[in-house]
Design a protein around this motif. Structure first.
Motif, mmCIF file in Angstrom:
data_model
loop_
_atom_site.group_PDB
_atom_site.id
_atom_site.type_symbol
_atom_site.label_atom_id
_atom_site.label_comp_id
_atom_site.label_asym_id
_atom_site.label_seq_id
_atom_site.Cartn_x
_atom_site.Cartn_y
_atom_site.Cartn_z
ATOM 1 N N TYR A 166 0.856 -1.188 0.000
ATOM 2 C CA TYR A 166 0.000 0.000 0.000
ATOM 3 C C TYR A 166 0.889 1.234 0.000
ATOM 4 O O TYR A 166 2.098 1.124 0.262
ATOM 5 C CB TYR A 166 -0.964 0.004 1.186
ATOM 6 C CG TYR A 166 -0.326 0.012 2.556
ATOM 7 C CD1 TYR A 166 0.223 -1.148 3.110
ATOM 8 C CD2 TYR A 166 -0.257 1.184 3.298
ATOM 9 C CE1 TYR A 166 0.814 -1.137 4.364
ATOM 10 C CE2 TYR A 166 0.339 1.198 4.564
ATOM 11 C CZ TYR A 166 0.876 0.033 5.079
ATOM 12 O OH TYR A 166 1.476 0.039 6.316
ATOM 13 N N SER A 167 0.294 2.388 -0.317
ATOM 14 C CA SER A 167 1.150 3.578 -0.340
ATOM 15 C C SER A 167 0.405 4.788 0.191
ATOM 16 O O SER A 167 -0.828 4.813 0.249
ATOM 17 C CB SER A 167 1.650 3.848 -1.764
ATOM 18 O OG SER A 167 0.551 4.059 -2.605
ATOM 19 N N CYS A 168 1.176 5.787 0.571
ATOM 20 C CA CYS A 168 0.595 7.018 1.103
ATOM 21 C C CYS A 168 -0.149 7.721 -0.032
ATOM 22 O O CYS A 168 0.397 7.891 -1.123
ATOM 23 C CB CYS A 168 1.714 7.912 1.634
ATOM 24 S SG CYS A 168 1.134 9.551 2.080
ATOM 25 N N ALA A 169 -1.388 8.136 0.253
ATOM 26 C CA ALA A 169 -2.197 8.776 -0.790
ATOM 27 C C ALA A 169 -1.645 10.144 -1.155
ATOM 28 O O ALA A 169 -1.933 10.665 -2.231
ATOM 29 C CB ALA A 169 -3.638 8.905 -0.309
ATOM 30 N N LYS A 170 -0.831 10.727 -0.272
ATOM 31 C CA LYS A 170 -0.330 12.080 -0.546
ATOM 32 C C LYS A 170 1.042 12.058 -1.234
ATOM 33 O O LYS A 170 1.187 12.580 -2.331
ATOM 34 C CB LYS A 170 -0.240 12.866 0.752
ATOM 35 C CG LYS A 170 -0.035 14.344 0.538
ATOM 36 C CD LYS A 170 -0.135 15.069 1.850
ATOM 37 C CE LYS A 170 0.233 16.539 1.667
ATOM 38 N NZ LYS A 170 0.615 17.118 2.953
ATOM 39 N N CYS A 171 2.041 11.420 -0.613
ATOM 40 C CA CYS A 171 3.399 11.498 -1.184
ATOM 41 C C CYS A 171 3.785 10.253 -1.977
ATOM 42 O O CYS A 171 4.820 10.247 -2.638
ATOM 43 C CB CYS A 171 4.421 11.768 -0.092
ATOM 44 S SG CYS A 171 4.745 10.347 0.980
ATOM 45 N N GLY A 172 2.981 9.181 -1.892
ATOM 46 C CA GLY A 172 3.254 7.982 -2.690
ATOM 47 C C GLY A 172 4.239 7.012 -2.064
ATOM 48 O O GLY A 172 4.573 5.985 -2.669
ATOM 49 N N GLU A 173 4.760 7.317 -0.851
ATOM 50 C CA GLU A 173 5.717 6.401 -0.198
ATOM 51 C C GLU A 173 5.090 5.002 -0.115
ATOM 52 O O GLU A 173 3.926 4.843 0.262
ATOM 53 C CB GLU A 173 6.053 6.943 1.200
ATOM 54 C CG GLU A 173 7.069 6.150 1.970
ATOM 55 C CD GLU A 173 8.502 6.261 1.420
ATOM 56 O OE1 GLU A 173 8.742 7.026 0.470
ATOM 57 O OE2 GLU A 173 9.370 5.545 1.940
#
Ligand code: AMP
Length: 261
Positions: A166-173
């Motif tokens: 899964y990834s952060c919806a804001k920065c994509g990490e």
């Protein structure tokens, strides 16, 4: 008087020699600095190309060009000519048709490349046609390909990784429920955002297997071609991100050293 003028001439001569040496050194160094670095990260879906590229790009001032990220960004804007087509291919885990993918990638590179010391290509090329396109693009822009990194991992381990990614919806990490978790539960380590997303093509097992098949049938041929050119460095993708990062750092340092010779 005659003596002074001789001394003056010697001093002027030495000054000219020093200035010449300094400028030569300056031009030599700027030539080395201006020689761009280009590497390709290859490997099946889930092998960690994106995370590996992110781990080194800033240290070396490189642009990470993730073909998947560029295409995902492109499909978001419905006004884009091929947004609908790109969306369909992405969700099915199939390669976006080569002319469309190449045009989108070329446009992205033209707009971004000048601000960086080179490019980490992540997930491009994935087919022989794309490899030809990349060779032509590099030639046209007076650049060369320095290395290809092949991240190897077994399909069983990859499926586990993809299902839990899964990834952060804001920065994509990028995170993983069984591997790299957020330090504080539900909070992104990088930007502190609390909303996370799963990729549709990771949630669909058929799309996962389609991506593996494409890697086996199309991308491996490209790796073989690069191998014949002596460019491929193999890294065990399950050796842990620190080990992968160390390998990549050594490789980039070697490339910089070689460029000086
Ligand atoms: P990735 O983020 O690398 O896992 O790629 C996600 C999806 O983007 C792939 O399954 C394809 O649908 C599309 N894609 C990524 N790279 C390429 C490429 N080089 N050529 C065409 N389609 C691509």
């Amino acid at each position: 008087m005659k003596n002074i003028s001789v001394k003056l001439k010697v001093v002027i001569f030495l000054l000219v020699v020093v200035c010449f040496g300094v400028s030569l050194n300056y031009y030599f160094n700027s030539y080395i600095m201006s020689k761009k670095i280009n590497i390709i990260l290859m490997g099946p879906a889930g092998s960690g190309k994106g995370t590996a590229g992110d781990a080194v790009k800033d240290t070396y001032g490189l642009l990470k060009m993730s073909a998947g990220d560029v295409l995902r960004e492109y499909r978001k804007d419905e006004k884009n000519k091929y947004a609908k087509t790109v969306n369909e291919y992405l969700n099915a885990g199939k390669l976006v048709p080569v002319e469309i993918a190449n045009a989108i990638i070329e446009d992205f590179l033209d707009k971004n490349i000048k601000n960086y010391k080179g490019v980490i290509f992540d997930g491009f090329p994935r087919s022989e046609e794309q490899a030809i396109f990349l060779d032509e693009y590099l030639k046209k822009t007076n650049q060369t390909l320095d290395a290809v990194v092949y991240l190897k991992m077994s399909p069983e381990e990859l499926v586990e990784r993809l299902k839990n990614r899964y990834s952060c919806a804001k920065c994509g990490e990028i995170y993983n429920k069984v591997g790299k978790k957020t330090k504080k539960e539900g909070v992104c380590d990088v930007c502190g955002h609390t909303h996370f997303v799963y990729r549709e093509d990771d949630a669909d097992i058929n799309a996962i297997y389609t991506r593996f098949e494409i890697f086996e049938n199309e991308t491996k041929k490209v790796i073989q071609e690069y191998e014949a050119r002596g460019l491929v460095h193999k890294i065990q993708a399950n050796s842990g991100m620190e080990a992968v990062k160390k390998n990549l750092t050594n490789l980039l340092n070697d490339i910089i050293e070689n460029n000086k010779k």
